[in-house]
Design a protein around this motif. Structure first.
Motif, short mmCIF file in Angstrom:
data_model
loop_
_atom_site.label_atom_id
_atom_site.label_comp_id
_atom_site.label_asym_id
_atom_site.label_seq_id
_atom_site.Cartn_x
_atom_site.Cartn_y
_atom_site.Cartn_z
N SER A 233 0.82 -1.21 0.00
CA SER A 233 0.00 0.00 0.00
C SER A 233 0.86 1.27 0.00
O SER A 233 0.37 2.36 0.28
CB SER A 233 -0.94 0.01 1.21
N ALA A 234 2.14 1.14 -0.33
CA ALA A 234 3.06 2.27 -0.28
C ALA A 234 2.74 3.30 -1.36
O ALA A 234 2.26 2.96 -2.44
CB ALA A 234 4.49 1.77 -0.44
N SER B 176 0.79 7.91 -7.01
CA SER B 176 -0.27 6.93 -6.81
C SER B 176 0.12 6.05 -5.61
O SER B 176 0.95 6.45 -4.79
CB SER B 176 -0.46 6.08 -8.07
N THR B 177 -0.47 4.88 -5.52
CA THR B 177 -0.09 3.90 -4.50
C THR B 177 0.02 2.52 -5.13
O THR B 177 -0.65 2.22 -6.13
CB THR B 177 -1.12 3.83 -3.35
N ILE B 178 0.85 1.69 -4.53
CA ILE B 178 1.02 0.31 -5.01
C ILE B 178 -0.29 -0.46 -4.93
O ILE B 178 -0.53 -1.40 -5.69
CB ILE B 178 2.14 -0.40 -4.22
N ALA B 179 -1.18 -0.05 -4.02
CA ALA B 179 -2.46 -0.73 -3.85
C ALA B 179 -3.33 -0.65 -5.10
O ALA B 179 -4.28 -1.43 -5.26
CB ALA B 179 -3.22 -0.13 -2.66
N GLY C 131 4.84 -2.28 -13.22
CA GLY C 131 3.88 -1.42 -13.89
C GLY C 131 3.92 0.00 -13.34
O GLY C 131 4.39 0.24 -12.23
N THR C 132 3.41 0.94 -14.13
CA THR C 132 3.50 2.36 -13.78
C THR C 132 2.12 2.98 -13.69
O THR C 132 1.21 2.62 -14.45
CB THR C 132 4.36 3.11 -14.83
N PRO C 133 1.94 3.94 -12.77
CA PRO C 133 0.67 4.66 -12.70
C PRO C 133 0.55 5.72 -13.79
O PRO C 133 1.47 5.91 -14.59
CB PRO C 133 0.69 5.28 -11.30
N GLU C 134 -0.58 6.40 -13.79
CA GLU C 134 -0.83 7.45 -14.79
C GLU C 134 0.14 8.61 -14.61
O GLU C 134 0.76 8.78 -13.58
CB GLU C 134 -2.27 7.96 -14.66
N GLY C 135 0.23 9.41 -15.67
CA GLY C 135 1.07 10.60 -15.61
C GLY C 135 2.38 10.48 -16.34
O GLY C 135 3.23 11.36 -16.22
N VAL C 136 2.57 9.41 -17.12
CA VAL C 136 3.82 9.27 -17.86
C VAL C 136 3.95 10.45 -18.83
O VAL C 136 2.96 10.99 -19.31
CB VAL C 136 3.88 7.93 -18.63
N GLY C 137 5.19 10.85 -19.08
CA GLY C 137 5.40 11.98 -19.97
C GLY C 137 6.84 12.09 -20.39
O GLY C 137 7.71 11.34 -19.92
N ALA C 138 7.10 13.05 -21.26
CA ALA C 138 8.43 13.19 -21.86
C ALA C 138 9.38 13.93 -20.93
O ALA C 138 8.98 14.78 -20.14
CB ALA C 138 8.32 13.92 -23.19
N SER D 220 10.35 7.89 -6.01
CA SER D 220 10.21 7.51 -4.60
C SER D 220 9.11 6.48 -4.42
O SER D 220 8.07 6.53 -5.09
CB SER D 220 9.85 8.74 -3.75
N ILE D 221 9.35 5.56 -3.49
CA ILE D 221 8.33 4.64 -2.98
C ILE D 221 8.55 4.56 -1.47
O ILE D 221 9.68 4.36 -1.02
CB ILE D 221 8.43 3.24 -3.62
#
Length: 231
Positions: free
Chosen positions: A156-157, A171-174, A202-209, A219-220
């Motif tokens: 849940s980090a 985001s969170t790992i959850a 896997g990666t959360p939303e917000g990927v960008g150049a 950070s986690i």
């Protein structure tokens, strides 16, 4: 034993709290494993997990408290960041049940799945493999491994990346579509996992150049932060 060419040096990562290092065998990556990221990539729903790989020597070690330089890769004008929880496998096995997955995990680290998005998208349009977009040199910046026992709340980090001090992904790992245990179950049905394997989950939303001169801080909660400068 002699070789016709010099063998490459083994790839390894430091482990928090001990002098021994973690040898890297293979790097597996899970695609589209957060709902919001799947949506921003034009997909929706809980699709079956799918995987791609990076070469072991794509690892770019980001030591704690230091800024590691990542060369801007060739052939691209659209380099993207993807912050990810990385799972380090300590005990191998095939057809591992999700209920038993924790027994196979040595530890965790913060990683960036750097992506030549324009090349990846071109390959997708042509129906061709897109390893050229994912498996290039230095495409896997990663920090030291923290043993699993030291991060009991990892599921849940919070996970985030900042670019030049501004949040890009948070985001969170959850929120993983397929959690770590389920991912190991699926992955080990396709490949026999080995000690030394790394899994980018896997990666959360917000990927960008990012561009030359940008500084990324990944950070986690509970893990060593990484700082990468694109040059």
């Amino acid at each position: 034993m002699s070789y016709v060419v010099p063998p490459p040096a083994p790839v390894s990562l430091p482990v928090v709290g001990i002098a021994d290092r973690f040898p890297v065998h293979r790097i597996y990556c899970v695609g589209r494993n957060y709902v919001e990221h799947a949506q921003e990539m034009g997909h929706s729903g809980r699709e079956a997990p799918f995987f791609f790989m990076k070469p072991a020597d794509a690892v770019l070690l980001a030591e704690p408290g230091q800024t590691v330089d990542m060369p801007y890769p060739t052939l691209t004008s659209n380099l993207h960041h993807e912050i990810e929880l990385v799972v380090a496998i300590g005990v191998g096995g095939a057809n591992i049940r999700a209920a038993d997955a924790a027994q196979h995990i040595y530890g965790y680290a913060v990683g960036l799945d750097m992506t030549r998005r324009d090349l990846q998208n071109d390959m997708k349009k042509q129906g061709r493999p897109w390893c050229i977009g994912k498996g290039f040199d230095h495409s896997a910046p990663i920090g030291p491994i923290t043993p699993a026992a030291q991060v009991p709340g990892i599921d849940s980090a919070a996970i985030s990346v900042q670019v030049n001090g501004v949040d890009r992904q948070r985001s969170t790992i959850a929120k993983l579509i397929w959690n770590v245990a389920e991912t190991i179950e699926q992955l080990s049905a396709a490949w026999a996992l080995q000690p030394g394997d790394l899994i980018f989950t896997g990666t959360p939303e917000g990927v960008g150049a990012v561009v030359r001169g940008d500084t990324l801080v990944g950070s986690i909660d509970g893990l060593q932060t990484i700082t990468v400068r694109v040059r």
